[in-house]
Scaffold this motif. Sequence first.
Motif, mmCIF file in Angstrom:
data_model
loop_
_atom_site.group_PDB
_atom_site.id
_atom_site.type_symbol
_atom_site.label_atom_id
_atom_site.label_comp_id
_atom_site.label_asym_id
_atom_site.label_seq_id
_atom_site.Cartn_x
_atom_site.Cartn_y
_atom_site.Cartn_z
ATOM 1 N N PHE A 108 23.688 24.952 0.209
ATOM 2 C CA PHE A 108 23.134 24.611 -1.100
ATOM 3 C C PHE A 108 24.205 24.329 -2.145
ATOM 4 O O PHE A 108 23.878 23.906 -3.248
ATOM 5 N N MET A 109 25.487 24.529 -1.806
ATOM 6 C CA MET A 109 26.522 24.062 -2.721
ATOM 7 C C MET A 109 26.606 22.539 -2.719
ATOM 8 O O MET A 109 27.232 21.946 -3.600
ATOM 9 N N PHE A 110 25.971 21.898 -1.730
ATOM 10 C CA PHE A 110 25.962 20.438 -1.644
ATOM 11 C C PHE A 110 24.621 19.841 -2.086
ATOM 12 O O PHE A 110 24.416 18.643 -1.997
ATOM 13 N N GLU A 111 23.706 20.685 -2.561
ATOM 14 C CA GLU A 111 22.399 20.221 -3.026
ATOM 15 C C GLU A 111 22.534 19.497 -4.363
ATOM 16 O O GLU A 111 23.305 19.893 -5.233
ATOM 17 N N ASN A 112 21.726 18.450 -4.540
ATOM 18 C CA ASN A 112 21.681 17.757 -5.823
ATOM 19 C C ASN A 112 21.139 18.710 -6.890
ATOM 20 O O ASN A 112 20.088 19.321 -6.706
ATOM 21 N N VAL A 126 37.639 29.761 -7.599
ATOM 22 C CA VAL A 126 37.657 28.870 -6.434
ATOM 23 C C VAL A 126 36.505 29.160 -5.477
ATOM 24 O O VAL A 126 36.089 28.287 -4.722
ATOM 25 N N LEU A 127 35.942 30.369 -5.521
ATOM 26 C CA LEU A 127 34.838 30.724 -4.632
ATOM 27 C C LEU A 127 33.484 30.662 -5.324
ATOM 28 O O LEU A 127 32.475 31.070 -4.740
ATOM 29 N N ALA A 128 33.443 30.174 -6.556
ATOM 30 C CA ALA A 128 32.172 30.112 -7.278
ATOM 31 C C ALA A 128 31.116 29.296 -6.537
ATOM 32 O O ALA A 128 29.957 29.722 -6.458
ATOM 33 N N PRO A 129 31.438 28.122 -5.965
ATOM 34 C CA PRO A 129 30.390 27.393 -5.238
ATOM 35 C C PRO A 129 29.792 28.203 -4.089
ATOM 36 O O PRO A 129 28.587 28.116 -3.834
#
Length: 692
Positions: free
Chosen positions: A232-236, A398-401
């Motif tokens: 879901f870090m790649f979800e729109n 850096v790890l937030a996503p």
Amino acid sequence: MKSGYKCSAKRIAAIGVMLCMLVLTCLTVTSVLNTKAEESIGQGHVNYDVTGLRIRKGPTTNSSIITTVSGGFKFDIYEETTDDDGDTWYGIGFYLNGSYERGYIYGGYITVDKRNDYKPDADFEEYLDSQGFPDSYKDGLRQLHAQYPNWVFVADHNGKDWSDVLDNQNIIGRSLTYGSAVSSWKSVADGCYDWETGEYTQLDSGGWVQASSALVEYALDPRNFLNADNIFMFENLSFDGSLQDESGLESMVDGTFMENSSHNLSYEGNDYTYITGLLLAGQKSGVSPYHLASRILQEQGNSGYGSSISGTQSGYWGYYNYYNIGAYASGGLTAVQNGLRYASRTDSETLRPWNTRMKSIVGGAIYLGQSYINRGQNTLYYEKFDMTGRGHQYMTNVLAPRSESVKSAQGYSDSNKNNIAFIFRIPVYENMPENVCEIPTGNGSPNNRLESLYVEDYSITPTFSYYTTEYSLIVDYETSSVYVGGSALDSSADVSGLGYHDLSVGSNDITITVTAANGDEQNYVITVVREDKEPDPEPGPGPEPEPDVTYPGFSTDLFVDEDERYITGINVSEYTGDVLDRISNYDGAYSKILNKNGNEKDGLVGTGDILITYNSSGEEVSRYEIILYGDVNGDGEIDLFDFVAVKRSILGIADPLGVYWKAADCNRDGEIDLFDFVAVKRCILGLGSVKQ
């Protein structure tokens, strides 16, 4: 359960076979049988930012606890089930004190790495190829497709080179991690770590420090996050009313300060809860309310302890900044102060000043939409790792996503996940590493520097510094060994390579390795050149020729090669007039020294210059090229340019030509080698001279 019966039957059968074998071979049973290879349906691990996760005897919080585990703990998966509340649990197998045990673990804090029950799907394989996904992406995507066949994965070939993006994210201050992280997560690059004190440089309030390059690589590598939560870090992140509703938000804020808050959330004459307020903010900004909720929890904590939303910060009473926009330490102000200073300014488009909670929630969402999500940074991943060319990123953690993606995933019900065709935009870089960049795990002091380094009875070049890792030293032929001493800057580090070292003639590399407590190694190299025996002296010049009316006569300290037509014996830094004084001419003959371009010289004589003698009628009667050994570039001196020319020849980069090659062969042995290199270096350092 029927499936449970099958597992028990297999286990009993396997134990029976094993016992028979042990009896037949007179062996004693000393370990617990592990049958995981035949039975497991997959593998997983505990999320890396989790501590104290309980493994229980059953799939419910009322079951007794077997043990607790933390981030990175790996296990086999045997079944997937849900409790009465609809929460997912996994039946797992794991090692505990050397024995293979079985239990259950809550699915909200774990990642399924692989499912063994994947069945090949020819259409999906063709789709992956058509998208241009590299092979290293495909296994994770296959697992997701098997679990959620409606999901769509789009390969975003952004045209960026992996190394360039990595270098960009390693700029100090751009990618941070928390100061209490394991040492392998924190950078020891210049400006980030004090080798003498062992302290990391704080780059933001709250103890944030620069992330190590290895952690940045892990966070940047999309292949690490092709699982049901992190995908879901790649979800729109755009608003979609058909997907995002109150029930999803209720799941996201469950157990947080936004669940049943007494905060005043009035706006334009209406009262809101956090859930309805976030839906309103999503509609007005075009941003997913799930993302807004996740972002608030990321910035303010599950308990809402962040000073940015207290409304009581000194100097900024009554101001709020839920998304910590503009919150970074600078100008003598803390990150919170700068964020609230931003909130206090006037901007009607983003509803500033944010002097109510709802104005901050709605206005901040409008800002996020305008500045990031509606301008191409429309995934959690791209908010951190900006590919728009603007050098613009929302977050420095850096790890937030990774952590925010889990919150986003929890916002969707299992029904939504199973039935909605989510579209995930997954980055693909040019020249990516062949293997997935794993998360670093080492801990302990990272200090792998020397406090001192020396060679007994000699001086190394340059002077020792724990930042400098390469040194050199020249010793004479009689020195057959040297003693290297030194000590580590940190007492917890190990040092190898100290002590006596035998030397062969020529170059000897002595490597001293410092191993830090966390396993990081640093090599220091001393190149010791042991000189060869002095070469036999060159034969002296032959008898002086009889005077000739046309040919010049040379002083005895000049050597003339009549076959190859060159002259040696001229001193370094000798001028044209001095050389001509050492030449005798007869019956009106005269000599000149010209440079290689044919122009008469009056300065220093160098390699490649030409001595020409003319008779009384002005006709040329002899011509010789001049060689100064060590003067490879022909400027009449032996300096760093000559040193570089010899080095380039030895390394096979470029060879000088003609008399310049002869000038580089300082010891006249017919080769350009390490001995010539040493001769030039000693001359430059004032330790000797090159014989002419």
